[in-house]
Design a protein around this motif. Sequence first.
Motif, PDB file in Angstrom:
ATOM      1  N   VAL A  41       0.722  -1.022   0.235  1.00  0.00           N
ATOM      2  CA  VAL A  41      -0.071   0.091   0.003  1.00  0.00           C
ATOM      3  C   VAL A  41       0.828   1.275   0.085  1.00  0.00           C
ATOM      4  O   VAL A  41       1.898   1.440   0.686  1.00  0.00           O
ATOM      5  N   GLY A  42       0.458   2.224  -0.787  1.00  0.00           N
ATOM      6  CA  GLY A  42       1.245   3.569  -0.848  1.00  0.00           C
ATOM      7  C   GLY A  42       2.379   3.362  -2.294  1.00  0.00           C
ATOM      8  O   GLY A  42       2.959   4.427  -2.662  1.00  0.00           O
ATOM      9  N   GLU A  43       2.461   2.387  -2.573  1.00  0.00           N
ATOM     10  CA  GLU A  43       3.072   2.137  -3.971  1.00  0.00           C
ATOM     11  C   GLU A  43       2.374   2.058  -5.450  1.00  0.00           C
ATOM     12  O   GLU A  43       1.127   2.040  -5.295  1.00  0.00           O
ATOM     13  N   SER A  44       3.011   2.519  -6.360  1.00  0.00           N
ATOM     14  CA  SER A  44       2.414   2.727  -7.780  1.00  0.00           C
ATOM     15  C   SER A  44       1.899   1.282  -8.355  1.00  0.00           C
ATOM     16  O   SER A  44       2.689   0.257  -7.967  1.00  0.00           O
ATOM     17  N   VAL A  45       0.917   1.240  -8.857  1.00  0.00           N
ATOM     18  CA  VAL A  45       0.327   0.174  -9.347  1.00  0.00           C
ATOM     19  C   VAL A  45      -0.280   0.364 -10.942  1.00  0.00           C
ATOM     20  O   VAL A  45      -0.671   1.360 -11.134  1.00  0.00           O
ATOM     21  N   VAL A  46      -0.375  -0.821 -11.583  1.00  0.00           N
ATOM     22  CA  VAL A  46      -0.794  -0.597 -12.970  1.00  0.00           C
ATOM     23  C   VAL A  46      -1.752  -1.915 -13.153  1.00  0.00           C
ATOM     24  O   VAL A  46      -1.263  -3.123 -12.806  1.00  0.00           O
ATOM     25  N   LEU A  47      -2.955  -1.731 -13.204  1.00  0.00           N
ATOM     26  CA  LEU A  47      -4.007  -2.850 -13.501  1.00  0.00           C
ATOM     27  C   LEU A  47      -4.646  -2.783 -15.118  1.00  0.00           C
ATOM     28  O   LEU A  47      -4.981  -1.851 -15.385  1.00  0.00           O
ATOM     29  N   HIS A  48      -4.837  -3.956 -15.371  1.00  0.00           N
ATOM     30  CA  HIS A  48      -5.521  -4.146 -16.640  1.00  0.00           C
ATOM     31  C   HIS A  48      -7.001  -4.359 -16.088  1.00  0.00           C
ATOM     32  O   HIS A  48      -7.392  -5.107 -15.206  1.00  0.00           O
ATOM     33  N   THR A  49      -7.757  -3.514 -16.826  1.00  0.00           N
ATOM     34  CA  THR A  49      -9.215  -3.665 -16.238  1.00  0.00           C
ATOM     35  C   THR A  49     -10.357  -3.899 -17.136  1.00  0.00           C
ATOM     36  O   THR A  49     -10.115  -3.843 -18.320  1.00  0.00           O
ATOM     37  N   HIS A  50     -11.405  -4.400 -16.441  1.00  0.00           N
ATOM     38  CA  HIS A  50     -12.717  -4.347 -17.212  1.00  0.00           C
ATOM     39  C   HIS A  50     -13.914  -3.940 -16.555  1.00  0.00           C
ATOM     40  O   HIS A  50     -13.946  -4.015 -15.224  1.00  0.00           O
ATOM     41  N   LEU A  51     -14.579  -3.222 -17.274  1.00  0.00           N
ATOM     42  CA  LEU A  51     -15.679  -2.281 -16.775  1.00  0.00           C
ATOM     43  C   LEU A  51     -16.967  -3.107 -17.088  1.00  0.00           C
ATOM     44  O   LEU A  51     -17.519  -3.344 -18.285  1.00  0.00           O
ATOM     45  N   ALA A  52     -17.583  -3.563 -16.195  1.00  0.00           N
ATOM     46  CA  ALA A  52     -18.836  -4.183 -15.999  1.00  0.00           C
ATOM     47  C   ALA A  52     -20.104  -3.231 -15.837  1.00  0.00           C
ATOM     48  O   ALA A  52     -19.912  -2.677 -14.873  1.00  0.00           O
ATOM     49  N   VAL A  53     -21.068  -2.884 -16.853  1.00  0.00           N
ATOM     50  CA  VAL A  53     -21.996  -1.877 -16.742  1.00  0.00           C
ATOM     51  C   VAL A  53     -23.335  -2.687 -16.557  1.00  0.00           C
ATOM     52  O   VAL A  53     -23.778  -3.710 -17.403  1.00  0.00           O
ATOM     53  N   ARG A  54     -23.839  -2.561 -15.200  1.00  0.00           N
ATOM     54  CA  ARG A  54     -25.233  -3.028 -14.883  1.00  0.00           C
ATOM     55  C   ARG A  54     -26.065  -1.800 -14.537  1.00  0.00           C
ATOM     56  O   ARG A  54     -25.808  -0.796 -14.684  1.00  0.00           O
ATOM     57  N   GLU A  55     -27.489  -2.450 -14.677  1.00  0.00           N
ATOM     58  CA  GLU A  55     -28.521  -1.428 -14.411  1.00  0.00           C
ATOM     59  C   GLU A  55     -28.406  -0.503 -13.129  1.00  0.00           C
ATOM     60  O   GLU A  55     -28.422   0.651 -13.252  1.00  0.00           O
ATOM     61  N   ASP A  56     -27.934  -1.302 -12.145  1.00  0.00           N
ATOM     62  CA  ASP A  56     -27.754  -0.618 -10.594  1.00  0.00           C
ATOM     63  C   ASP A  56     -26.289  -0.083 -10.462  1.00  0.00           C
ATOM     64  O   ASP A  56     -26.127   0.329  -9.241  1.00  0.00           O
ATOM     65  N   ALA A  57     -25.587  -0.695 -11.267  1.00  0.00           N
ATOM     66  CA  ALA A  57     -23.887  -0.169 -10.992  1.00  0.00           C
ATOM     67  C   ALA A  57     -22.818  -0.366 -12.059  1.00  0.00           C
ATOM     68  O   ALA A  57     -23.297  -1.232 -12.918  1.00  0.00           O
ATOM     69  N   HIS A  58     -21.885   0.194 -12.155  1.00  0.00           N
ATOM     70  CA  HIS A  58     -20.659   0.013 -12.842  1.00  0.00           C
ATOM     71  C   HIS A  58     -19.741  -0.448 -12.031  1.00  0.00           C
ATOM     72  O   HIS A  58     -19.273   0.195 -10.979  1.00  0.00           O
ATOM     73  N   VAL A  59     -19.142  -1.868 -12.083  1.00  0.00           N
ATOM     74  CA  VAL A  59     -18.128  -2.393 -11.350  1.00  0.00           C
ATOM     75  C   VAL A  59     -16.973  -2.486 -12.199  1.00  0.00           C
ATOM     76  O   VAL A  59     -16.845  -3.151 -13.428  1.00  0.00           O
ATOM     77  N   LEU A  60     -15.891  -2.236 -11.806  1.00  0.00           N
ATOM     78  CA  LEU A  60     -14.431  -2.022 -12.461  1.00  0.00           C
ATOM     79  C   LEU A  60     -13.602  -3.411 -11.810  1.00  0.00           C
ATOM     80  O   LEU A  60     -13.422  -3.433 -10.466  1.00  0.00           O
ATOM     81  N   TYR A  61     -13.352  -4.402 -12.564  1.00  0.00           N
ATOM     82  CA  TYR A  61     -12.474  -5.586 -12.394  1.00  0.00           C
ATOM     83  C   TYR A  61     -11.172  -5.280 -12.584  1.00  0.00           C
ATOM     84  O   TYR A  61     -10.732  -4.732 -13.812  1.00  0.00           O
ATOM     85  N   GLY A  62      -9.986  -5.422 -11.745  1.00  0.00           N
ATOM     86  CA  GLY A  62      -8.557  -5.271 -12.130  1.00  0.00           C
ATOM     87  C   GLY A  62      -7.838  -6.541 -12.041  1.00  0.00           C
ATOM     88  O   GLY A  62      -8.017  -7.557 -11.329  1.00  0.00           O
ATOM     89  N   PHE A  63      -6.777  -6.522 -13.064  1.00  0.00           N
ATOM     90  CA  PHE A  63      -6.054  -7.748 -13.261  1.00  0.00           C
ATOM     91  C   PHE A  63      -4.621  -7.532 -13.335  1.00  0.00           C
ATOM     92  O   PHE A  63      -4.352  -6.456 -13.963  1.00  0.00           O
ATOM     93  N   ASN A  64      -3.658  -8.377 -12.841  1.00  0.00           N
ATOM     94  CA  ASN A  64      -2.330  -8.288 -12.939  1.00  0.00           C
ATOM     95  C   ASN A  64      -1.763  -8.279 -14.176  1.00  0.00           C
ATOM     96  O   ASN A  64      -0.769  -7.496 -14.735  1.00  0.00           O
ATOM     97  N   THR A  65      -2.325  -9.188 -15.034  1.00  0.00           N
ATOM     98  CA  THR A  65      -1.863  -9.479 -16.333  1.00  0.00           C
ATOM     99  C   THR A  65      -2.996  -9.548 -17.306  1.00  0.00           C
ATOM    100  O   THR A  65      -4.118  -9.614 -17.087  1.00  0.00           O
TER     101      THR A  65
END
Length: 201
Positions: A41-65
């Motif tokens: 925690v406190g260090e830099s990170v880079v994540l490959h992400t996928h945004l899932a769009v639902r009627e009630d929410a937008h959920v962001l999923y992150g992956f190391n590769t």
Amino acid sequence: MIGRISGILIENKAPDLLVDVHGVGYDIKAPLSTAFALPHVGESVVLHTHLAVREDAHVLYGFNTQQERTLFRTLIKISGVGPKLALAILSGMETPRFIQCIQDQDPGGLVKIPGVGKKTAERLIVEMKDKLAALGSAGEALMTPLEAQVARVERHDALADAESALLALGYKPAQATKAVEKVALDGMSSEEIIRAALKAI
């Protein structure tokens, strides 16, 4: 579509991450494989992400590769496999091992993943076998015969790391060794062995 996040890791409470990007905090859900691989925690990170769009929410999923993200996107296209189960699959088994189970048509290996029953495992094998090509370099990560010796060394290291972790948690040497040997399978990382051993004790 948000495909990549680069910022400072503020919280890592797997599967929930919080990443600060120029003052904006992004809530991101990630598999354990990604959470364990992140810096402190406190260090830099880079994540490959996928945004899932639902009627009630937008959920962001992150992956190391990108391999993990590709597998996640492939899984959620399968009938009956939503983001929650896809995340559980990625948390319970490393990508190369999962692909190997699909190629070997091994439902017994897949049902070891929490949340995956026999019917789901069989459906994954049927529907995933034709989608492996889409995983690209993830498939290339599978072990070849020339890598067998390296894999044996890595397996030994993973077993030793898992035993050390159990000893640090207060378990007796004999108990730790027995638990690790009982649950360890080829291709499992030390983190996977530790999780499985804790359940078995």
